[in-house]
Design an enzyme around this catalytic site. Sequence first.
Site, short mmCIF file in Angstrom:
data_model
loop_
_atom_site.label_atom_id
_atom_site.label_comp_id
_atom_site.label_asym_id
_atom_site.label_seq_id
_atom_site.Cartn_x
_atom_site.Cartn_y
_atom_site.Cartn_z
N LYS A 122 5.59 5.64 -1.80
CA LYS A 122 6.51 6.48 -1.02
C LYS A 122 7.93 6.44 -1.58
O LYS A 122 8.75 7.27 -1.24
CB LYS A 122 6.51 6.06 0.45
CG LYS A 122 5.26 6.48 1.20
CD LYS A 122 5.36 6.12 2.66
CE LYS A 122 4.14 6.59 3.42
NZ LYS A 122 4.21 6.21 4.84
N HIS A 161 1.64 10.12 -2.89
CA HIS A 161 2.18 8.77 -2.89
C HIS A 161 1.17 7.69 -3.25
O HIS A 161 1.54 6.71 -3.88
CB HIS A 161 2.95 8.45 -1.59
CG HIS A 161 2.13 7.98 -0.44
ND1 HIS A 161 1.59 8.84 0.48
CD2 HIS A 161 1.76 6.73 -0.07
CE1 HIS A 161 0.92 8.15 1.37
NE2 HIS A 161 1.00 6.87 1.07
N HIS A 210 0.80 -1.24 0.00
CA HIS A 210 0.00 0.00 0.00
C HIS A 210 0.83 1.29 0.00
O HIS A 210 0.39 2.30 -0.53
CB HIS A 210 -1.02 0.01 1.15
CG HIS A 210 -0.43 0.26 2.49
ND1 HIS A 210 0.15 -0.73 3.25
CD2 HIS A 210 -0.33 1.40 3.20
CE1 HIS A 210 0.57 -0.21 4.38
NE2 HIS A 210 0.30 1.09 4.38
N ASP A 211 2.02 1.27 0.56
CA ASP A 211 2.84 2.48 0.60
C ASP A 211 3.99 2.45 -0.41
O ASP A 211 4.94 3.22 -0.29
CB ASP A 211 3.40 2.70 2.01
CG ASP A 211 2.43 3.45 2.91
OD1 ASP A 211 1.54 4.15 2.38
OD2 ASP A 211 2.56 3.35 4.14
N HIS A 263 -6.18 4.15 -0.27
CA HIS A 263 -5.96 3.82 1.14
C HIS A 263 -5.85 5.03 2.08
O HIS A 263 -5.81 4.87 3.29
CB HIS A 263 -4.76 2.87 1.31
CG HIS A 263 -3.42 3.50 1.27
ND1 HIS A 263 -2.74 3.77 0.10
CD2 HIS A 263 -2.60 3.92 2.26
CE1 HIS A 263 -1.58 4.31 0.36
NE2 HIS A 263 -1.46 4.42 1.68
N HIS A 264 -5.86 6.24 1.53
CA HIS A 264 -5.91 7.44 2.38
C HIS A 264 -7.23 8.21 2.23
O HIS A 264 -7.33 9.37 2.62
CB HIS A 264 -4.73 8.38 2.08
CG HIS A 264 -3.47 7.96 2.77
ND1 HIS A 264 -3.27 8.10 4.13
CD2 HIS A 264 -2.34 7.39 2.29
CE1 HIS A 264 -2.07 7.63 4.44
NE2 HIS A 264 -1.49 7.19 3.34
#
Length: 154
Positions: free
Chosen positions: A29, A53, A25-26, A77-78
């Site tokens: 970044k 991101h 998910h990240d 996801h954010h």
Amino acid sequence: CTEMGKTMGLSETVVKRLKDAGYLHDIGKIVLDEQMLKKDELNDEEKRKFQEHPVAGYRILNLFDNIMDLSEAVYAHHENWDGTGYPKGLKGEEIPLISRIITISEKYEKMLANTKNETSDTKEQVLNEMKEKAGTVFDPTLLEVFIDMIHKIE
């Protein structure tokens, strides 16, 4: 993430997607400055870059056929239940289920990591703080499932 998927009775396929999306998910970044990621406070420009991101993660995952199906979950996801999240401002069930689960799991882990210890009192305090954000940041139904699951694990 996967434990919650199992608790909810999701299919093995969806639980696998949840596990993979949770892991990746990240990934977006990777395009951010490493020094920026170490900061406690970000200025407005850094916040704007940070909020990109999920878009970078979406683009990265869409480059690979075998993980392309995870891109939507990573992208969202954010997003917040009330529509105040980013990058798109999705609201409620417009947000993919996997993204909503990742949001809850990620926030719990981050909030717990910001405490000095992981006692059951600390965990309960984190869960209470999360309850205050049910219906705003978090899907209230999924948060309830998550909290019940945490209590059963302990």
